[in-house]
Design an enzyme around this catalytic site. Structure first.
Site: not given
Length: 624
Positions: A28, A547
């Site tokens: 990620c 995020h």
């Protein structure tokens, strides 16, 4: 060229339990995400203490190695050096089957050589050891080379080298996705008795002259068959299968593929690849003629570094070519000290360290190092510590320089470590003096590395909490709220990477609407296709990560609608992303959104707002 993260990648692969322990790998915006067969065999403490790794998190069946903003480059390196293309599922658009990582031509060549040789390397070394032992027995008079026992055993040991083309044809066929029998037959055709017995005319094909390699035939050759099968793979899959009717594919496809490939190999592929291999061999032999000391020092010092980047595979075919054409080699001599230097260094670390984890790893690394397998030593102990690794390089270089200066030659391919010694017995002259010198030198090499680590090795000091630098390297500024919602302390979020502030200081927002806006003027420096995370570098230099949610990368883009893309320049307040909060929550994921300053240490202080909630554009984080 090789990536600067290749060394780190190999440390990571070794300490997650090796490539065989990896089920899948993805990443990620900040971390590598592994699914491992057995997490208990991963060396978590080693990884946490390795430069370039922020921390390691184990959660939800995933083993996560936190890297930081450059995680895509580290991911590419891990996939490339570990040949994990089939296990990689790129978060930025890859599927579950993974997708191929693009490589430059040189890296692709190294990857091909590695993947073709790896399945066969153990057998090749075993046969080399057998040939070496036979040479030792005949040299000492314990066995006659005229007896039938010697003949039978020698035919077993030498078969792997004589019939290299058909053997490599099989493994190359797997690499280039053609039937293994086609690769086998192409190799067999290159070593067919008519081409090797000297009794049959092999000067032309269809009246066109054919140039054989300098050795006179293709026995023991490496590059020609690999190049031939590479062409066959392209030719069959891209052309032949598309033009041949289904009714006759069973026999017509292999017929056309093998006929065209074999002819082309005799006319072009074989002569050109043999010429290139001989040029490389000549290059190293010329260096040796100019200065054996320089040759040994360079190869000895850099061998472990070449191994680290996978580049040593470019020298293996040269060594094999030397053995098959002139009956001796110097490359194998120059690098022989490396395994012993590593083994001695680890033994010294084992005795000196007070770290229980290192003490538990060292014994197995010593045993495997003596047998010639140094990966546990390199990637588990010496390379993570850096200084011990480079000290072993120096010792290896000295050993290589000494052996080459003494004119030592290897006469057959053998194993590594103590199993390399039979390679130095000259089977023709029965001379064992080179082997004795190699044994003495490598033992001295090992003892020297052992003593050096006893003197210089130091355990790492206990990790101290990183201090914020008082000399700010970028201008202070205020970061605006990119999301409307309730404010939450970063230390209270569920994800330990963010909660520990390992990635930097910041704050979290519990969204009340599914929209993300630019918190300042700047450039989108990271935006995953999954849409769950955005990286922005502001015009004043702040590096901000937004995020959305916890572990939402697992949604693979579902519920997220990006409005900009990586590389775009944005103004404060521009809409960056829309996300479906109800869908994300319905899938079982939290929507708590950390906003983190990843270059925290560039500021004297990072001060989050003390407000309980924020609107879009409100002051969120003050950077001083």
């Amino acid at each position: 060229m090789a990536s600067k993260y290749d060394g780190l990648a190999r440390i990571i692969i070794q300490n997650v339990g090796g490539k065989d322990n990896i089920i899948s790998i993805t990443h990620c915006i900040t971390r590598l995400r592994f699914k491992l067969k057995d997490e208990s065999i991963a060396n978590t403490d080693i990884l946490k203490s390795t430069d370039g790794i922020v921390t390691v998190i184990q959660s939800g069946g995933q083993y996560m190695v936190v890297i930081g903003n450059h995680v895509p480059q580290v991911f590419d390196a891990v996939v490339s050096v570990g040949h994990l293309e089939s296990k990689s599922a790129l978060a930025g658009g890859g599927d579950e089957e993974g997708e191929k990582v693009k490589q430059n031509p040189f890296n692709a060549f190294i990857s091909i050589i590695t993947s073709v040789f790896t399945p066969f390397l153990g057998v090749l070394c075993a046969c080399g050891i057998l040939k070496g032992v036979l040479a030792l027995l005949t040299a000492t008079g314990l066995m006659s080379d005229a007896g039938s026992t010697y003949t039978f055993l020698y035919s077993l040991g030498d078969a792997a080298f004589y019939f290299l083309p058909p053997i490599l044809g099989v493994s190359a066929a797997k690499k280039f996705k053609i039937p293994e029998m086609e690769g086998l037959l192409l190799g067999l055709a290159l070593v067919y008795p008519y081409l090797t017995d000297g009794a049959h005319a092999i000067t032309s094909l269809f009246g066109i002259p054919v140039s054989m390699p300098p050795s006179g035939n293709y026995t023991s050759s490496v590059i020609p068959i690999i190049a031939a099968v590479a062409f066959a793979g392209w030719f069959e899959n891209k052309i032949v299968k598309k033009i041949v009717p289904d009714t006759i594919k069973l026999f017509a496809v292999p017929l056309i593929t093998m006929f065209v490939t074999y002819c082309l190999t005799l006319f072009i592929i074989g002569p050109v690849s043999s010429w290139l291999a001989n040029i490389l061999a000549l290059f190293f032999n010329t260096i040796n003629e100019i200065s054996p000391i320089l040759m040994g020092a360079v190869v000895g010092f850099f061998w472990q570094i070449l191994v680290m980047f996978g580049l040593h595979w470019s020298l293996v075919p040269i060594a094999l070519s030397n053995l098959s054409t002139v009956g001796q080699d110097i490359i194998l001599v120059a690098m022989v000290g490396t395994t012993f230097a590593q083994t001695g260094a680890v033994a010294g670390i084992w005795l000196k360290t007070k770290d229980k984890k290192i003490k538990s790893l060292a014994p197995a690394a010593v045993v495997s190092g003596l047998a010639g397998v140094t990966e546990p030593a390199i990637y588990g102990l010496t390379l993570p510590k850096k200084a011990p690794f480079f000290r072993t390089c120096v010792i290896s270089g000295v050993a290589g320089a000494f052996l080459c200066s003494m004119g030592v030659k290897a006469y057959q391919m053998a194993g590594m470590g103590i199993f390399s010694y039979p390679a130095y017995v000259n089977s023709e002259t029965k001379d064992t003096s080179a082997m004795v010198l190699a044994i003495i030198t490598t033992m001295v090499c090992m003892v020297a590395a052992f003593i050096v680590e006893l003197v210089f090795y130091k355990d790492d000091a206990p990790a101290a909490k990183k201090e914020i630098k008082s000399d700010a390297t970028v201008n202070g500024e205020t970061i605006a709220a990119p999301i409307k919602g309730e404010v939450k302390a970063l230390t209270d979020v569920e994800d330990q990477v963010f909660a520990s502030e390992a990635m930097g200081k910041g704050i979290a927002i519990v969204p009340s609407e599914g929209k993300v806006y630019a918190p300042a003027d700047g450039e989108i420096t990271a935006f995953f296709a999954t849409g769950h995370a955005i990286g922005i570098t502001t015009t004043k230099g702040a590096q901000v990560i937004i995020h959305v949610g916890m572990d939402t990368v697992q949604l693979n883009g579902k519920g997220f609608t990006p409005k900009v893309k990586q590389g775009d320049t944005v103004k404060k307040g521009d809409l960056l992303l829309e996300f479906d909060m109800d869908f994300i929550k319905g899938e079982g994921y939290s929507v708590v959104t950390p906003v983190v300053i990843t270059n925290t240490t560039a500021y004297a202080d990072v001060i989050p707002t003390d407000a309980s909630s924020v609107e879009i554009g409100n002051d969120l984080i003050t950077l001083l």
